[in-house]
Enzyme design. Structure first.
Site, PDB file in Angstrom:
ATOM      1  N   GLU A   1      39.832 103.137  55.179  1.00 26.85           N
ATOM      2  CA  GLU A   1      41.104 102.859  55.745  1.00 26.85           C
ATOM      3  C   GLU A   1      41.647 102.492  56.024  1.00 26.85           C
ATOM      4  O   GLU A   1      42.581 102.959  56.781  1.00 26.85           O
ATOM      5  CB  GLU A   1      41.877 103.990  54.559  1.00 26.85           C
TER       6      GLU A   1
ATOM      7  N   TYR B   1      44.184 102.100  44.457  1.00 30.52           N
ATOM      8  CA  TYR B   1      44.946 102.504  43.019  1.00 30.52           C
ATOM      9  C   TYR B   1      45.695 101.719  42.475  1.00 30.52           C
ATOM     10  O   TYR B   1      46.548 101.525  43.838  1.00 30.52           O
ATOM     11  CB  TYR B   1      45.157 103.867  44.311  1.00 30.52           C
TER      12      TYR B   1
ATOM     13  N   GLU C   1      36.292 103.616  46.367  1.00 31.62           N
ATOM     14  CA  GLU C   1      37.358 105.021  45.796  1.00 31.62           C
ATOM     15  C   GLU C   1      38.287 104.405  45.063  1.00 31.62           C
ATOM     16  O   GLU C   1      38.784 102.792  45.038  1.00 31.62           O
ATOM     17  CB  GLU C   1      38.452 105.005  46.625  1.00 31.62           C
TER      18      GLU C   1
END
Length: 676
Positions: free
Chosen positions: A211, A278, A302
């Site tokens: 990230e 997400y 993720e």
């Protein structure tokens, strides 16, 4: 990872996939088959001295996308080593779904506690690196799983400040500086843990500094050139100096911010590219197509939903099947983001595309049938409503529409065959006009029973004209995992008069006994359709709330020599480049455009842009979501799957919005508006 101290930022890590590995005593035998010199494909590991098992994992992951099913490895984050790491949620997941995830992930550093400071900080430079999770990782590998390690390490400048951007980040690549020395000490601690795994023969999906395109970790938001230098120095130190040859290096930006590929350190120091995402609407997320251009296996490093609670994990596996089919693995986080907390965990872990622990066979890789071709596709047969006029030739029984296996949806076409018969067919006869299409694709499979000897092969074919001229994709082995077959249509004459389309199955020498053959998702692929390239003018595109223009200009272009430009006032809250008129976009899956802002003017926090369509009499608005765009340009992707009213699009365009505090004059650009 999900940071409890940051809102709207990053998220958790986890990897998913099934695999049949074998007992530790048989690993050497399996690997001798996997990495034998006779293999057609070169090793894909970035480290030229990577161990045999590490090369095997890299090569296996790269081949998963060619399968018709069992092609996306599941994964789960176990926690922070020495802190939250535990297998309790994973055991509960197994109890509920009957499956263990294919990948187990651990983080070697706690990163923060509830107050946002390192969990074990003390007055002297702390040792927050911990690798006490290694015994669990070693046991996982020996049980037939894959292993991932990330490191939320402390800030070398101030271990109490985990989130603030490190001002002198570039010094990390120079061990003669104070920061570089502390960073080298931290790498030594990480290397000690990775060496323990190396000595146990465990390959590691190693995901450092993830990230990096966000602003919530000390290593985030750095200069891309400085990040690349630090990454490459880290790769050289761990691989060459420390002699760690069990690492597959994973580059994992966040899918939200722009610059997802700007930090890419290079193909020679990267093995896997991925996204940490997400979102409550996974099918509409950005970044997948962008990262695929890097030519590495892709993963959702993720994966989760943007809100905690009982979100629907079925949306994720559905998005992977329909929008992100090249995904090799996914990794879900623990705690409140774990699938174990979700009522749809069983559907996620038992989907026909999911590969769990116990289903990973590194010796089994599927080669593509034909040259892979991407583009918008039109279903020709999905067998959801029956055999759809498809028949069998030289089959024993059938065909039938069945639910026992499907590449997508719930049904496929099945027929029983005798492997003593040299060939058998699943086919459709009748006149078809395939002119204008670039390829045909299909998923083919054989049942696991019967003696397939060297492997039953399949090829996709068409026969054209009165002479029934034959052309095919070439043969590929179609086993229980299935294979993706692609027949390019370029250069084939008579496509306006196709008389037969089908799949020919051929048993290998020495094969015998009864088995079954399957076919699913026969589709026609169209070329991407340019909507506007502005090479011949503005092409009926206009501006709204712009100061001057738009014009077709040559000062910048994403493709060709021209783009569309308009002058804007950054004090105006929004501006548009758009086309009005009736358009039929039905049958297309995505809309893309490359856009840019001029470097002049005060853009403050950054001008954002979104691609949109408006449909029907009510001009219903749908858009791609906003991303920050700068003078280097960015490609916008708008997923059209599931959007209603696409047969009656009244407006298509790009919406630009300056940030708060922006001011002065600037310009906006758009180019290469394309349907796929």
């Amino acid at each position: 990872m999900k940071d409890p101290g940051v809102t709207g930022g990053a998220a958790p890590d986890v990897v998913r996939r099934r695999h049949v590995f074998v007992l530790a005593a048989l690993v050497a035998v399996v690997l001798s088959l996997v990495v034998a010199p006779a293999r057609v494909h070169a090793d894909v590991a970035a480290d030229p001295s990577a161990s045999a098992s590490t090369r095997a994992v890299a090569d296996w992951l790269a081949h998963l996308r060619h399968r018709a099913g069992n092609r996306v490895v599941s994964g789960h984050f176990g926690g922070y080593s020495g802190g939250t790491f535990a297998l309790g949620q994973i055991e509960t997941l197994h109890d509920r779904t009957g499956q263990y995830p294919g990948v187990l992930a651990c983080d070697y550093a706690g990163g923060w506690n509830d107050n946002g400071t390192p969990a074990d900080w003390h007055d002297n430079y702390p040792t927050t690196i911990d690798h006490s999770c290694n015994p669990s990782l070693i046991a996982w590998w020996k049980s037939g799983g894959l292993v991932s390690v990330s490191v939320h390490g402390p800030n070398p400048a101030d271990p109490k400040d985990f989130h603030s951007r490190l001002a002198d980040f570039a010094q990390l690549s120079d061990p003669s500086t104070a920061l570089g020395s502390r960073w080298r000490d931290q790498l030594d601690q990480v290397a000690a843990g990775l060496r323990e795994l190396d000595e146990a023969g465990v390959p590691v999906l190693f995901r450092p500094m993830h990230e990096m395109n966000g602003a919530w970790f000390w290593w985030g938001g750095q200069s891309p050139s400085a990040f690349t230098r630090v990454w490459r120095a880290m790769f050289d130190y761990l691989t060459t100096t420390k002699g760690l040859h069990n690492l597959l290096w994973v580059y994992a930006p966040d899918c939200g911010p722009q610059q997802r590929t700007a930090y890419y350190p290079g193909s020679d120091v990267t093995d896997v590219v991925g996204l940490d995402c997400y979102t409550d609407t996974p099918a509409s997320l950005n970044g997948y197509d962008e990262l695929l251009t890097l030519g590495k296996p892709f993963a959702f490093t993720e994966m989760g939903v943007g809100t905690t609670g009982d979100f629907d994990f079925r949306a994720w596996i559905e998005a992977i099947r329909t929008r992100f089919p090249a995904t090799a693995y996914f990794l879900t986080w623990d705690s409140v983001w774990s699938p174990v907390k979700n009522q749809y965990a069983t559907e996620l872990m038992n989907d026909s595309w999911t590969v769990n622990r116990g289903e990973i066979d590194l010796a089994a890789r599927t080669e593509p049938g034909g040259t892979p071709i991407t583009g918008p596709s039109t279903p020709l047969a999905d067998f959801e409503s029956g055999t759809q006029e498809w028949t069998g030739y030289k089959v024993k029984n059938g065909p039938w529409s069945v639910t026992e296996w499907a590449a997508q949806g719930t049904h496929s076409l099945k027929a029983d065959i005798d492997l003593g018969t040299p060939e058998s067919y699943l086919l459709h006869r009748g006149r078809l006009d395939l002119s204008g299409y670039t390829a045909i694709t299909a998923f083919a499979r054989t049942a696991p029973w019967g003696n397939h000897a060297g492997g039953t092969t399949a090829k996709l074919y068409v026969r054209t004209g009165d002479g029934l001229t034959w052309r095919d994709s070439g043969s590929a082995v179609a086993g229980p995992d299935g294979v993706t077959l692609t027949l390019p249509l370029a250069g084939i004459s008579g496509l306006n008069d196709v008389r037969e389309i089908g799949v020919r199955f051929a048993a290998g020498d020495g094969a015998g006994g009864g088995t079954s053959i399957y076919l699913d998702q026969v589709s026609l692929v169209r070329p991407a359709m340019p909507l506007a390239d502005f090479e011949s003018g503005t092409q009926e595109w206009t501006g709204y709330k712009v100061k001057n223009g738009p014009w077709s200009v040559t000062e910048w272009a994403a493709q060709g020599t021209h783009s569309l430009k308009a002058d804007i006032d950054l004090g105006t809250p929004e501006s548009y480049l758009l086309h009005r008129g009736h358009l039929d976009l039905s049958g297309y899956t995505a809309l893309s455009a490359t856009i840019r802002t001029a470097p002049w003017g005060n853009h403050a926090g950054g001008t954002t842009a979104k691609l949109y369509v408006r449909t029907g009499d009510g001009l219903t608005w749908r858009d791609s979501g906003s991303v920050v765009v700068g003078s280097d340009g960015v490609k916008l992707w708008f997923n059209l799957v599931g959007s209603s009213g696409l047969n009656d699009v009244r407006e298509i365009g790009v919406h630009f919005a300056p940030a708060a505090g922006a001011g002065g004059q600037s310009a906006i650009y758009a180019d290469a508006i394309t349907l796929r």
